[in-house]
Design a protein around this motif. Structure first.
Motif, PDB file in Angstrom:
ATOM      1  N   VAL A  13       0.854  -1.182   0.000  1.00 50.80           N
ATOM      2  CA  VAL A  13       0.000   0.000   0.000  1.00 50.80           C
ATOM      3  C   VAL A  13       0.894   1.238   0.000  1.00 50.80           C
ATOM      4  CG1 VAL A  13      -1.908  -1.163   1.178  1.00 50.80           C
ATOM      5  CG2 VAL A  13      -0.163  -0.005   2.527  1.00 50.80           C
ATOM      6  N   SER A  14       0.281   2.390  -0.179  1.00 49.65           N
ATOM      7  CA  SER A  14       1.027   3.644  -0.208  1.00 49.65           C
ATOM      8  C   SER A  14       0.615   4.513   0.967  1.00 49.65           C
ATOM      9  CB  SER A  14       0.743   4.388  -1.517  1.00 49.65           C
ATOM     10  OG  SER A  14       1.172   3.617  -2.622  1.00 49.65           O
ATOM     11  N   ILE A  15       1.532   5.353   1.413  1.00 49.65           N
ATOM     12  CA  ILE A  15       1.219   6.304   2.492  1.00 49.65           C
ATOM     13  C   ILE A  15      -0.040   7.070   2.114  1.00 49.65           C
ATOM     14  CG2 ILE A  15       1.987   8.519   3.437  1.00 49.65           C
ATOM     15  CD1 ILE A  15       4.462   7.287   4.236  1.00 49.65           C
ATOM     16  N   GLY A  16      -0.939   7.194   3.080  1.00 50.88           N
ATOM     17  CA  GLY A  16      -2.175   7.931   2.865  1.00 50.88           C
ATOM     18  C   GLY A  16      -3.323   7.099   2.343  1.00 50.88           C
ATOM     19  N   ASP A  17      -3.056   5.841   1.907  1.00 52.51           N
ATOM     20  CA  ASP A  17      -4.158   4.983   1.451  1.00 52.51           C
ATOM     21  C   ASP A  17      -5.146   4.808   2.589  1.00 52.51           C
ATOM     22  OD1 ASP A  17      -2.977   4.711  -1.014  1.00 52.51           O
ATOM     23  OD2 ASP A  17      -2.491   2.577  -0.793  1.00 52.51           O
ATOM     24  N   GLY A  18      -6.401   4.657   2.263  1.00 51.70           N
ATOM     25  CA  GLY A  18      -7.430   4.473   3.281  1.00 51.70           C
ATOM     26  C   GLY A  18      -8.191   3.178   3.105  1.00 51.70           C
ATOM     27  N   ASN A  19      -8.837   2.770   4.180  1.00 48.17           N
ATOM     28  CA  ASN A  19      -9.668   1.564   4.198  1.00 48.17           C
ATOM     29  C   ASN A  19      -8.911   0.315   3.741  1.00 48.17           C
ATOM     30  OD1 ASN A  19     -11.945   2.968   5.169  1.00 48.17           O
ATOM     31  ND2 ASN A  19     -12.304   3.726   3.096  1.00 48.17           N
ATOM     32  N   VAL A  20      -7.707   0.144   4.247  1.00 43.56           N
ATOM     33  CA  VAL A  20      -6.878  -1.025   3.960  1.00 43.56           C
ATOM     34  C   VAL A  20      -7.173  -2.083   5.011  1.00 43.56           C
ATOM     35  CG1 VAL A  20      -4.499  -1.875   3.872  1.00 43.56           C
ATOM     36  CG2 VAL A  20      -5.070   0.368   2.898  1.00 43.56           C
ATOM     37  N   THR A  21      -7.314  -3.330   4.565  1.00 42.81           N
ATOM     38  CA  THR A  21      -7.594  -4.411   5.512  1.00 42.81           C
ATOM     39  C   THR A  21      -6.558  -5.520   5.413  1.00 42.81           C
ATOM     40  OG1 THR A  21      -9.043  -5.552   3.931  1.00 42.81           O
ATOM     41  CG2 THR A  21     -10.086  -4.003   5.469  1.00 42.81           C
ATOM     42  N   ASN A  49     -10.143 -10.627  18.886  1.00 39.64           N
ATOM     43  CA  ASN A  49     -11.386 -11.244  18.398  1.00 39.64           C
ATOM     44  C   ASN A  49     -11.783 -10.822  16.990  1.00 39.64           C
ATOM     45  OD1 ASN A  49     -11.694 -12.597  20.891  1.00 39.64           O
ATOM     46  ND2 ASN A  49     -12.550 -10.719  21.757  1.00 39.64           N
ATOM     47  N   LYS A  50     -10.966 -10.071  16.284  1.00 39.15           N
ATOM     48  CA  LYS A  50     -11.308  -9.637  14.931  1.00 39.15           C
ATOM     49  C   LYS A  50     -10.643 -10.538  13.897  1.00 39.15           C
ATOM     50  CE  LYS A  50     -11.904  -4.775  16.095  1.00 39.15           C
ATOM     51  NZ  LYS A  50     -11.524  -3.401  15.783  1.00 39.15           N
ATOM     52  N   ALA A  51     -11.417 -10.929  12.888  1.00 40.20           N
ATOM     53  CA  ALA A  51     -10.854 -11.696  11.777  1.00 40.20           C
ATOM     54  C   ALA A  51     -10.266 -10.764  10.720  1.00 40.20           C
ATOM     55  CB  ALA A  51     -11.916 -12.592  11.161  1.00 40.20           C
ATOM     56  N   VAL A  52     -10.712  -9.507  10.725  1.00 39.50           N
ATOM     57  CA  VAL A  52     -10.226  -8.505   9.775  1.00 39.50           C
ATOM     58  C   VAL A  52      -9.885  -7.241  10.554  1.00 39.50           C
ATOM     59  CG1 VAL A  52     -10.815  -7.076   7.786  1.00 39.50           C
ATOM     60  CG2 VAL A  52     -11.634  -9.429   7.897  1.00 39.50           C
ATOM     61  N   ILE A  53      -8.707  -6.680  10.283  1.00 42.61           N
ATOM     62  CA  ILE A  53      -8.344  -5.401  10.899  1.00 42.61           C
ATOM     63  C   ILE A  53      -8.330  -4.333   9.807  1.00 42.61           C
ATOM     64  CG2 ILE A  53      -7.134  -6.351  12.890  1.00 42.61           C
ATOM     65  CD1 ILE A  53      -4.496  -5.948  11.419  1.00 42.61           C
ATOM     66  N   LEU A  54      -8.720  -3.120  10.184  1.00 43.56           N
ATOM     67  CA  LEU A  54      -8.874  -2.021   9.243  1.00 43.56           C
ATOM     68  C   LEU A  54      -7.911  -0.890   9.573  1.00 43.56           C
ATOM     69  CD1 LEU A  54     -10.520  -0.447   7.017  1.00 43.56           C
ATOM     70  CD2 LEU A  54     -11.983   0.320   8.902  1.00 43.56           C
ATOM     71  N   PHE A  55      -7.272  -0.369   8.541  1.00 44.08           N
ATOM     72  CA  PHE A  55      -6.417   0.805   8.650  1.00 44.08           C
ATOM     73  C   PHE A  55      -7.116   1.911   7.871  1.00 44.08           C
ATOM     74  CE2 PHE A  55      -3.839  -2.974   8.722  1.00 44.08           C
ATOM     75  CZ  PHE A  55      -2.982  -2.773   9.787  1.00 44.08           C
ATOM     76  N   GLU A  56      -7.555   2.946   8.566  1.00 40.22           N
ATOM     77  CA  GLU A  56      -8.311   4.007   7.903  1.00 40.22           C
ATOM     78  C   GLU A  56      -7.414   4.954   7.116  1.00 40.22           C
ATOM     79  OE1 GLU A  56     -10.988   5.879  10.629  1.00 40.22           O
ATOM     80  OE2 GLU A  56     -11.917   3.970  11.154  1.00 40.22           O
ATOM     81  N   ILE A  58      -3.259   4.923   6.094  1.00 38.98           N
ATOM     82  CA  ILE A  58      -1.962   4.253   6.214  1.00 38.98           C
ATOM     83  C   ILE A  58      -0.829   5.250   6.476  1.00 38.98           C
ATOM     84  CG2 ILE A  58      -0.203   3.028   4.851  1.00 38.98           C
ATOM     85  CD1 ILE A  58      -2.309   1.142   5.836  1.00 38.98           C
ATOM     86  N   SER A  59       0.018   4.907   7.442  1.00 39.68           N
ATOM     87  CA  SER A  59       1.241   5.668   7.713  1.00 39.68           C
ATOM     88  C   SER A  59       2.422   4.705   7.702  1.00 39.68           C
ATOM     89  CB  SER A  59       1.146   6.371   9.072  1.00 39.68           C
ATOM     90  OG  SER A  59       1.309   5.439  10.121  1.00 39.68           O
TER      91      SER A  59
END
Length: 182
Positions: A13-21, A49-56, A58-59
């Motif tokens: 991914v690239s810096i600043g990307d959003g909604n990365v899982t 307890n999460k099967a998916v983690i979200l990065f709103e 990216i840094s």
């Protein structure tokens, strides 16, 4: 055999990307037990307890190795899912840190723009300036001319390929799964 399986081994991914899982699936649909996550070996309790983690958003701090396992199985490494998140230093389609003002070539077939020289790094099975040329079923490399050599009769099946970063590791084109045999 792993109890949790990564959805992807490597994600670039690239810096600043959003909604990365990043995520995992359980080997058995009926499997239960709390999931635990670590990043670079440090327990991340906010993801329990999460099967998916979200990065709103990216840094560079998000770059690293992620690990997911069922609670109380932290010492059973073969049952863990491991994933690598590669964070490019420049925003999407840009290169040349620190100002990142140069435009990347358009990369096809899963190719990724190299942050430092602006060229496409192609995944296994493709080559060329923009990763549009097919290397064929059993070839890989920068010019697509290196044949696979293995116990599989020269086939790329079952082989994990790791081109230079920021590409990351993946199965040869046309193959998927933890063992690259699907």
């Amino acid at each position: 055999m792993a109890d949790v399986i990564p959805i992807v081994r490597t994600k670039t991914v690239s810096i600043g990307d959003g909604n990365v899982t990043l995520g995992v699936v359980r080997r058995e649909a009926t499997a239960t037990g709390a999931l635990r996550w670590k990043k670079d070996g440090i327990l991340m309790e906010n993801w329990n307890n999460k099967a998916v983690i979200l990065f709103e958003n990216i840094s560079s701090d998000d770059d690293g190795i992620y690990e997911c396992y069922k609670q109380n199985q932290q010492n059973e490494r073969i049952k863990h899912a491991f994933m690598q998140l590669i964070v490019r230093e420049c925003p999407h389609n840009k290169w040349s840190p620190t100002d990142c003002t140069k435009d990347c070539e358009v990369c096809y077939n899963g190719g990724v723009c190299d942050t430092y020289i602006g060229t496409c790094i192609c995944p296994s099975g493709f080559y060329g300036k923009r990763c549009v040329k097919s290397a064929g079923d059993n070839r890989f490399g920068r010019d697509g001319q290196i044949p696979c050599k293995s116990n599989n009769g020269g086939s790329c099946i079952g082989n994990l390929f790791c081109p230079p970063l920021p590409q990351g590791c993946a199965c040869h084109a046309g193959w998927k799964g933890l063992d690259c045999r699907t």
